[in-house]
Scaffold this active site. Sequence first.
Site, PDB file in Angstrom:
ATOM      1  N   ARG A   1       5.206 -13.086  -3.974  1.00  0.00           N
ATOM      2  CA  ARG A   1       4.094 -12.439  -4.692  1.00  0.00           C
ATOM      3  C   ARG A   1       3.860 -13.093  -6.062  1.00  0.00           C
ATOM      4  NH1 ARG A   1       5.227  -6.288  -4.997  1.00  0.00           N
ATOM      5  NH2 ARG A   1       7.389  -7.006  -5.062  1.00  0.00           N
ATOM      6  N   GLU A   2       3.990 -14.409  -6.111  1.00  0.00           N
ATOM      7  CA  GLU A   2       3.832 -15.114  -7.377  1.00  0.00           C
ATOM      8  C   GLU A   2       2.460 -14.883  -8.004  1.00  0.00           C
ATOM      9  OE1 GLU A   2       4.999 -16.294  -4.507  1.00  0.00           O
ATOM     10  OE2 GLU A   2       6.243 -18.087  -4.760  1.00  0.00           O
TER      11      GLU A   2
ATOM     12  N   LYS B   1       0.433 -12.272  -7.674  1.00  0.00           N
ATOM     13  CA  LYS B   1       0.354 -10.906  -8.213  1.00  0.00           C
ATOM     14  C   LYS B   1       0.936 -10.845  -9.621  1.00  0.00           C
ATOM     15  CE  LYS B   1       2.718  -6.472  -7.816  1.00  0.00           C
ATOM     16  NZ  LYS B   1       1.594  -5.570  -8.093  1.00  0.00           N
TER      17      LYS B   1
ATOM     18  N   LYS C   1     -14.308  -2.032   1.853  1.00  0.00           N
ATOM     19  CA  LYS C   1     -13.416  -2.676   2.817  1.00  0.00           C
ATOM     20  C   LYS C   1     -14.096  -3.859   3.502  1.00  0.00           C
ATOM     21  CE  LYS C   1      -9.971   0.254   2.316  1.00  0.00           C
ATOM     22  NZ  LYS C   1      -9.564   1.207   3.343  1.00  0.00           N
TER      23      LYS C   1
ATOM     24  N   ILE D   1      -6.220  13.040  -6.788  1.00  0.00           N
ATOM     25  CA  ILE D   1      -6.049  12.654  -5.386  1.00  0.00           C
ATOM     26  C   ILE D   1      -4.591  12.718  -4.958  1.00  0.00           C
ATOM     27  CG2 ILE D   1      -6.465  10.818  -3.700  1.00  0.00           C
ATOM     28  CD1 ILE D   1      -8.949  12.322  -4.780  1.00  0.00           C
TER      29      ILE D   1
ATOM     30  N   SER E   1      -1.332  10.758  -6.471  1.00  0.00           N
ATOM     31  CA  SER E   1      -0.303  10.019  -7.197  1.00  0.00           C
ATOM     32  C   SER E   1      -0.624   9.956  -8.682  1.00  0.00           C
ATOM     33  CB  SER E   1      -0.181   8.600  -6.633  1.00  0.00           C
ATOM     34  OG  SER E   1      -1.387   7.895  -6.764  1.00  0.00           O
TER      35      SER E   1
ATOM     36  N   GLU F   1       4.012  12.314  -6.768  1.00  0.00           N
ATOM     37  CA  GLU F   1       4.562  11.343  -5.812  1.00  0.00           C
ATOM     38  C   GLU F   1       5.502  10.304  -6.433  1.00  0.00           C
ATOM     39  OE1 GLU F   1       1.382   9.658  -3.495  1.00  0.00           O
ATOM     40  OE2 GLU F   1       0.328  11.572  -3.344  1.00  0.00           O
TER      41      GLU F   1
ATOM     42  N   GLU G   1     -14.482   8.202  -2.439  1.00  0.00           N
ATOM     43  CA  GLU G   1     -14.810   7.270  -3.521  1.00  0.00           C
ATOM     44  C   GLU G   1     -16.313   7.281  -3.734  1.00  0.00           C
ATOM     45  OE1 GLU G   1     -16.733   3.947  -5.011  1.00  0.00           O
ATOM     46  OE2 GLU G   1     -16.557   4.150  -2.848  1.00  0.00           O
TER      47      GLU G   1
ATOM     48  N   HIS H   1      -9.564   2.043 -10.321  1.00  0.00           N
ATOM     49  CA  HIS H   1      -9.144   0.657 -10.159  1.00  0.00           C
ATOM     50  C   HIS H   1      -9.523  -0.203 -11.356  1.00  0.00           C
ATOM     51  CE1 HIS H   1      -9.107   2.224  -6.030  1.00  0.00           C
ATOM     52  NE2 HIS H   1      -8.111   1.400  -5.867  1.00  0.00           N
TER      53      HIS H   1
END
Length: 759
Positions: free
Chosen positions: A15-16, A18, A113, A432, A434, A485, A666, A695
């Site tokens: 995951r470099e 990220k 999506k 929602i 978390s 959560e 959303e 986001h």
Amino acid sequence: MESHILGFPRVGSARELKFALERHWRGELSAEELLGLGRDLKTRHWKIQADAGLSLVAVGDFSFYDHVLDTAVMLGLTPERFADRDAPAFPDRYFRMARGDAHRNVPAMEMTKWFDTNYHFLVPELTPGMVPRLSCQAVIDDARLARDLGYRPKAVLLGPVTFLSLCKEYGGMERFELLSEVASAYREVLRQLAPLCEWIEIDEPILCTDMPLAAKASFLPVCAMLRTAAEGARLILGTFFGGLGDNLDLALACGFDALHLDLTRAGQELEAVVGRLPENMALSLGLVDGRNIWKTDLARAVGTARGVADRLGRDRVFAASGCSLLHSPVDVDLETGLDPTLRGAMAFAVQKCREIGVIGAVLDGGDRTEALRENAACLTARRAGAGVRDSEVRRRLEGVTPEMLSRKSPFAERKKLQNAALSLPLLPTTTIGSFPQTAEIRAARLALRRGEMDQAAYEARIKGVIADVVARQEELGLDVLVHGEPERNDMVEYFGQMLRGFAFTGNGWVQSYGSRCVKPPVIYADVSRPRPMTVSWISFAQSLTKKPVKGMLTGPVTILNWSFVRDDLPRSEVCRQIALAVRDEVLDLERSGVPVIQIDEAAFREGLPLARADQEAYLTWAVECFRLTASGVGDKTQIHSHMCYSEFGAIIRWIAAMDADVVSIESSRSKMELLEAFREYEYPNDIGPGIYDIHSPRVPGVEEMAGLVRKALAVVPAGRLWINPDCGLKTRDWPETMASLANMVEAARLVRAECLAAT
């Protein structure tokens, strides 16, 4: 025989990408250093493809955030609010388009999506006055670099018809009015790529959908324009995620030099395509599944390719992945903790490249006997594995009755009982599920996993976090609370770890959007729930407050769609197994006194087949699975569900058929446009449209959120409207979370007062 893939995962085996992106956003990594990491990843991925024996390496598939955003940037289609002339196009304006600009209070572009996947793309915006032109040459630079390194680059471009079909129009704009200018920009890209690439792939997955008439009418003229610009390079028409169906004639008439067919999703079309393929067109066979982690049956794949080659000639057949490997983890050799038999049946992106290389080598006359023998042995061992079949799970499924799929009373009657039990105000507020996953929470989970913290100490730490989250929500004045959560690493992986039939990778990361990666669990056997999964945490949270606390569960359709699923059972049957397991948890939560239970189905829409003719079958069993999960409770128990970043208009009646008491969606990035579907259908139950985008790091103001609530009230009666964010808050920091939620609660109070004053 040519062999290739349609794209490689971008994030890196560790995951470099990220971690580099997040360091850059924090100001800890320069733009030059970020670009250097991108170059390192690209060259590493090209070497993997070449070492696997692929004759072509994919360029243009790498992105620092999203390939659809990259295409908009390539075409110079930057929305006016990001057109800061003092900021460099990359990385400043690029990341502002993706994430918004908190300092200037500029919202990000909408996100949704990518077809029927869990990958999210940025929706390009078209407004009057935009003039498409070639503005970024990244794909050209990558092709030149790959060629200089000794590879045969195959450029991959998102096709112009698909790109325009994915755009959103504003200000009276009509997307295909820009067709000529967009095609001119593509022609310039092709003109510059032609000396560098023998093959150029134009991806048009829109052909695997029920295309709008304007898109159909545009397709062949665009293809003709592109052919004239290639100047010696040969063009591949890339199609994937489904069959061509009624668009097969268009694909065959495109005049390109090759057609790619995703046989992992459209194997039934192979005979029709081979029988009608023009003599001057090659056929790229998508034999290796880019969206699952199981090994390809190489003997079958070789047999298929050989049969086609015998009819068309070997020089007219390519071996390929079905779609981009973007949707696969990187390297299964890193999974040293998996059961060897299970690991032996898996292939990640690195291994999928090797599988394609083996298929191509065998068709070219090479001896790959040992690879084929090993492949067959691994597949046999997996099918015979212990615990794959559970007779008790099968027996329970046979005992499901129609009564188990419906609530006891209709919604209107349930709502009266729930209103009396919960005593909520008009326009109730909630989240929602978390809350921020801090470094301390992640460190505690890691310490438990490593044996550096015992279970009692870990539970005490998590309870402390839950108590803090509940206190913060009380302080904010939220109406329905959550426990936050903190014990969950991921909304699907957490439940998979509690269920039988699941396995877990250590490094099986897949990009969801930007720097966000998920690690899907692997469903390899029959699914059941051996013990309660969430009851103790939710009950503890409820003991801390007099306000209702939601039980938070992930629904069966989402668990299915966000897992790598066994390929020896129909997906519908696997989903029903999960539904029964989650139903047990729902009933245990109700018995423990939890008054509100949210069963998230964030992935409900993305599982929808692309072709309309195939959709009703999926929607029927998906709705039944949700209802099987939710319908055992009494009328006073309020069932919520959440859906995010999808187009809902075509399936609104199916969402209604789920019969959740409250569904949250959303809406903020689209400025409540998604609610039009709920207006047109007259959706009967309660709705919670998200009024701020989680986001993005920006904190929207009270009046901005109040304006969105007022827009929602034009569609949804106040008595059926809930106020909540777009999605969970796991990825956000506490300061912006508290500020945003405080503004959300204040916006709800403001509009609530307006509603009460008007009555």
